[in-house]
Design an enzyme around this catalytic site. Structure first.
Site, PDB file in Angstrom:
ATOM      1  N   ASP A  68      57.739  -6.322  66.253  1.00  0.00           N
ATOM      2  CA  ASP A  68      59.206  -6.786  65.594  1.00  0.00           C
ATOM      3  C   ASP A  68      59.462  -6.427  64.343  1.00  0.00           C
ATOM      4  O   ASP A  68      58.373  -5.714  63.583  1.00  0.00           O
ATOM      5  CB  ASP A  68      58.965  -8.340  65.490  1.00  0.00           C
ATOM      6  CG  ASP A  68      57.819  -8.972  64.394  1.00  0.00           C
ATOM      7  OD1 ASP A  68      56.786  -8.393  64.261  1.00  0.00           O
ATOM      8  OD2 ASP A  68      58.381  -9.415  63.339  1.00  0.00           O
ATOM      9  N   LYS A 114      52.009 -12.347  68.102  1.00  0.00           N
ATOM     10  CA  LYS A 114      52.864 -12.323  69.247  1.00  0.00           C
ATOM     11  C   LYS A 114      53.050 -10.973  69.871  1.00  0.00           C
ATOM     12  O   LYS A 114      53.566 -10.871  71.106  1.00  0.00           O
ATOM     13  CB  LYS A 114      54.074 -12.788  69.195  1.00  0.00           C
ATOM     14  CG  LYS A 114      54.121 -14.200  68.079  1.00  0.00           C
ATOM     15  CD  LYS A 114      55.420 -14.591  67.795  1.00  0.00           C
ATOM     16  CE  LYS A 114      55.473 -15.655  66.661  1.00  0.00           C
ATOM     17  NZ  LYS A 114      56.497 -15.963  66.084  1.00  0.00           N
ATOM     18  N   GLY A 115      52.671 -10.152  69.079  1.00  0.00           N
ATOM     19  CA  GLY A 115      53.171  -8.575  69.312  1.00  0.00           C
ATOM     20  C   GLY A 115      52.434  -8.010  70.679  1.00  0.00           C
ATOM     21  O   GLY A 115      52.884  -7.347  71.522  1.00  0.00           O
ATOM     22  N   GLU A 158      45.550  -5.134  72.086  1.00  0.00           N
ATOM     23  CA  GLU A 158      46.372  -5.064  70.822  1.00  0.00           C
ATOM     24  C   GLU A 158      47.737  -4.339  70.896  1.00  0.00           C
ATOM     25  O   GLU A 158      47.609  -3.362  71.551  1.00  0.00           O
ATOM     26  CB  GLU A 158      45.270  -4.610  69.684  1.00  0.00           C
ATOM     27  CG  GLU A 158      45.960  -4.528  68.224  1.00  0.00           C
ATOM     28  CD  GLU A 158      46.527  -5.965  67.776  1.00  0.00           C
ATOM     29  OE1 GLU A 158      47.098  -6.477  68.400  1.00  0.00           O
ATOM     30  OE2 GLU A 158      46.263  -6.161  66.504  1.00  0.00           O
ATOM     31  N   ASP A 159      48.598  -4.764  70.296  1.00  0.00           N
ATOM     32  CA  ASP A 159      49.727  -3.882  70.356  1.00  0.00           C
ATOM     33  C   ASP A 159      49.666  -2.413  69.620  1.00  0.00           C
ATOM     34  O   ASP A 159      50.139  -1.518  69.933  1.00  0.00           O
ATOM     35  CB  ASP A 159      51.011  -4.725  69.884  1.00  0.00           C
ATOM     36  CG  ASP A 159      50.789  -5.371  68.580  1.00  0.00           C
ATOM     37  OD1 ASP A 159      49.607  -4.957  67.810  1.00  0.00           O
ATOM     38  OD2 ASP A 159      51.539  -6.387  68.076  1.00  0.00           O
ATOM     39  N   PHE A 173      56.975   2.874  60.918  1.00  0.00           N
ATOM     40  CA  PHE A 173      57.424   1.466  61.320  1.00  0.00           C
ATOM     41  C   PHE A 173      58.187   1.499  62.626  1.00  0.00           C
ATOM     42  O   PHE A 173      59.256   2.122  62.527  1.00  0.00           O
ATOM     43  CB  PHE A 173      57.838   0.719  60.281  1.00  0.00           C
ATOM     44  CG  PHE A 173      57.870  -0.881  60.640  1.00  0.00           C
ATOM     45  CD1 PHE A 173      56.761  -1.502  60.330  1.00  0.00           C
ATOM     46  CD2 PHE A 173      58.720  -1.585  61.117  1.00  0.00           C
ATOM     47  CE1 PHE A 173      56.603  -2.904  60.446  1.00  0.00           C
ATOM     48  CE2 PHE A 173      58.655  -2.976  61.568  1.00  0.00           C
ATOM     49  CZ  PHE A 173      57.651  -3.710  61.039  1.00  0.00           C
ATOM     50  N   ARG A 214      61.541  -7.788  69.530  1.00  0.00           N
ATOM     51  CA  ARG A 214      60.308  -7.617  70.341  1.00  0.00           C
ATOM     52  C   ARG A 214      60.612  -7.240  71.795  1.00  0.00           C
ATOM     53  O   ARG A 214      59.872  -6.843  72.533  1.00  0.00           O
ATOM     54  CB  ARG A 214      59.662  -8.990  70.156  1.00  0.00           C
ATOM     55  CG  ARG A 214      58.942  -9.440  68.962  1.00  0.00           C
ATOM     56  CD  ARG A 214      58.383 -10.540  69.233  1.00  0.00           C
ATOM     57  NE  ARG A 214      57.932 -11.038  68.047  1.00  0.00           N
ATOM     58  CZ  ARG A 214      56.715 -10.592  67.262  1.00  0.00           C
ATOM     59  NH1 ARG A 214      56.108  -9.884  67.517  1.00  0.00           N
ATOM     60  NH2 ARG A 214      56.490 -11.400  65.962  1.00  0.00           N
ATOM     61  N   ASP A 230      47.427  -0.130  62.867  1.00  0.00           N
ATOM     62  CA  ASP A 230      47.931   0.411  61.870  1.00  0.00           C
ATOM     63  C   ASP A 230      46.619   0.811  60.737  1.00  0.00           C
ATOM     64  O   ASP A 230      46.181   1.728  61.153  1.00  0.00           O
ATOM     65  CB  ASP A 230      49.018  -0.496  61.111  1.00  0.00           C
ATOM     66  CG  ASP A 230      49.507   0.267  59.982  1.00  0.00           C
ATOM     67  OD1 ASP A 230      49.267   1.484  59.602  1.00  0.00           O
ATOM     68  OD2 ASP A 230      50.433  -0.256  59.246  1.00  0.00           O
ATOM     69  N   LYS A 232      48.504   4.301  65.247  1.00  0.00           N
ATOM     70  CA  LYS A 232      49.177   4.850  64.194  1.00  0.00           C
ATOM     71  C   LYS A 232      48.300   6.115  63.577  1.00  0.00           C
ATOM     72  O   LYS A 232      47.252   5.855  63.412  1.00  0.00           O
ATOM     73  CB  LYS A 232      49.657   4.072  62.907  1.00  0.00           C
ATOM     74  CG  LYS A 232      50.870   3.535  63.234  1.00  0.00           C
ATOM     75  CD  LYS A 232      51.599   2.983  62.150  1.00  0.00           C
ATOM     76  CE  LYS A 232      52.642   1.986  62.357  1.00  0.00           C
ATOM     77  NZ  LYS A 232      53.329   1.526  61.304  1.00  0.00           N
TER      78      LYS A 232
HETATM   79  P1  IMP Z   1      46.795  -3.555  60.920  1.00  0.00           P
HETATM   80  O1  IMP Z   1      45.937  -4.738  60.510  1.00  0.00           O
HETATM   81  O2  IMP Z   1      47.313  -2.771  59.641  1.00  0.00           O
HETATM   82  O3  IMP Z   1      46.180  -2.519  61.859  1.00  0.00           O
HETATM   83  O4  IMP Z   1      48.134  -4.252  61.546  1.00  0.00           O
HETATM   84  C1  IMP Z   1      48.043  -4.751  62.747  1.00  0.00           C
HETATM   85  C2  IMP Z   1      49.364  -5.619  63.032  1.00  0.00           C
HETATM   86  O5  IMP Z   1      50.408  -5.385  62.190  1.00  0.00           O
HETATM   87  C3  IMP Z   1      49.957  -5.395  64.321  1.00  0.00           C
HETATM   88  O6  IMP Z   1      49.172  -6.217  65.222  1.00  0.00           O
HETATM   89  C4  IMP Z   1      51.427  -5.530  64.466  1.00  0.00           C
HETATM   90  O7  IMP Z   1      51.704  -7.235  64.285  1.00  0.00           O
HETATM   91  C5  IMP Z   1      51.491  -5.432  62.780  1.00  0.00           C
HETATM   92  N1  IMP Z   1      52.110  -3.911  62.651  1.00  0.00           N
HETATM   93  C6  IMP Z   1      51.497  -2.765  62.193  1.00  0.00           C
HETATM   94  N2  IMP Z   1      52.295  -1.599  62.251  1.00  0.00           N
HETATM   95  C7  IMP Z   1      53.538  -2.310  62.779  1.00  0.00           C
HETATM   96  C8  IMP Z   1      54.795  -1.533  63.078  1.00  0.00           C
HETATM   97  O8  IMP Z   1      54.937  -0.444  62.913  1.00  0.00           O
HETATM   98  N3  IMP Z   1      55.763  -2.297  63.655  1.00  0.00           N
HETATM   99  C9  IMP Z   1      55.669  -3.703  63.948  1.00  0.00           C
HETATM  100  N4  IMP Z   1      54.520  -4.189  63.561  1.00  0.00           N
HETATM  101  C10 IMP Z   1      53.407  -3.530  63.041  1.00  0.00           C
END
Ligand code: IMP
Length: 184
Positions: free
Chosen positions: A163, A45-46, A101-102, A156, A169, A105, A133
């Protein structure tokens, strides 16, 4: 002046900074896709706020679709598993896809989606990430992000769609929570 939520320790990116950068990204994407009829795919949902704002800055034809995946649950750390909770409605064959994408990470979610969309026959797959990040993504985790809003420290963050346990959010800025919020 934006009112700051009492659980927020620090604002990383203000509402005004977000709006300005999204405008710039919209102009860049418009230029790159003016003759391509791109399909914007947001990850729920981000990414909904970023999708809504970015798409309104595009001056080229586009369609939209949404997908829900899970790699986090309600935890602050990645479980390392990507599951499709809601799939796309549209066929991606021969389409130019821009994943909206939001935050990127570990990159695990996007790596999975890129592979998945290419397997469906997409003509191209690029990424527009609001936040990136600042952490190492080399070797197998290397990922090419064409459009990046902001690079942020490896902390974070919440707000602008992001969220913690489904809260925060709707904050119009990106911020870090006070440590006591996690211990409660
Ligand atoms: P990744 O697969 O580790 O790149 O993470 C992707 C998803 O994890 C993002 O689309 C977010 O929904 C969630 N996420 C990663 N880091 C954060 C953060 O700092 N705050 C909130 N959600 C996060």
């Amino acid at each position: 002046m934006t009112k700051i939520h009492p659980d927020i320790a620090k604002v990383f990116i203000s509402e005004e900074q977000l709006a300005q950068r999204v405008r710039e990204m919209g102009a860049e994407i418009t230029q790159d896709y003016h003759d391509k009829d791109v399909i914007l795919v947001a990850v729920l949902k981000g990414a909904v706020y970023f999708m809504a704002d970015l798409s309104r800055q595009l001056d080229c034809p586009f369609t939209m679709d949404f997908m829900a995946v899970s790699s986090y649950g309600n935890q602050r750390d990645s479980s390392g598993v990507v599951r499709i909770l809601k799939d796309l409605d549209m066929d991606l064959a021969d389409r130019h896809v821009l994943i909206v994408e939001d935050i990127l990470d570990t990159g695990l979610t996007l790596k999975y989606l890129i592979r998945n969309f290419k397997a469906r026959g997409a003509a191209s797959v690029e990424i527009a990430a609001c936040l990136l990040k600042d952490r190492e993504r080399t070797g197998e985790n290397a990922i090419d992000v064409k459009y990046v809003g902001f690079t942020i420290p490896n902390e974070f963050v919440v707000g602008y769609g992001l969220d913690y346990a489904e809260q925060y959010r709707g904050l119009p800025y990106i911020g870090v929570l006070k440590p006591e919020v996690y211990s409660n």
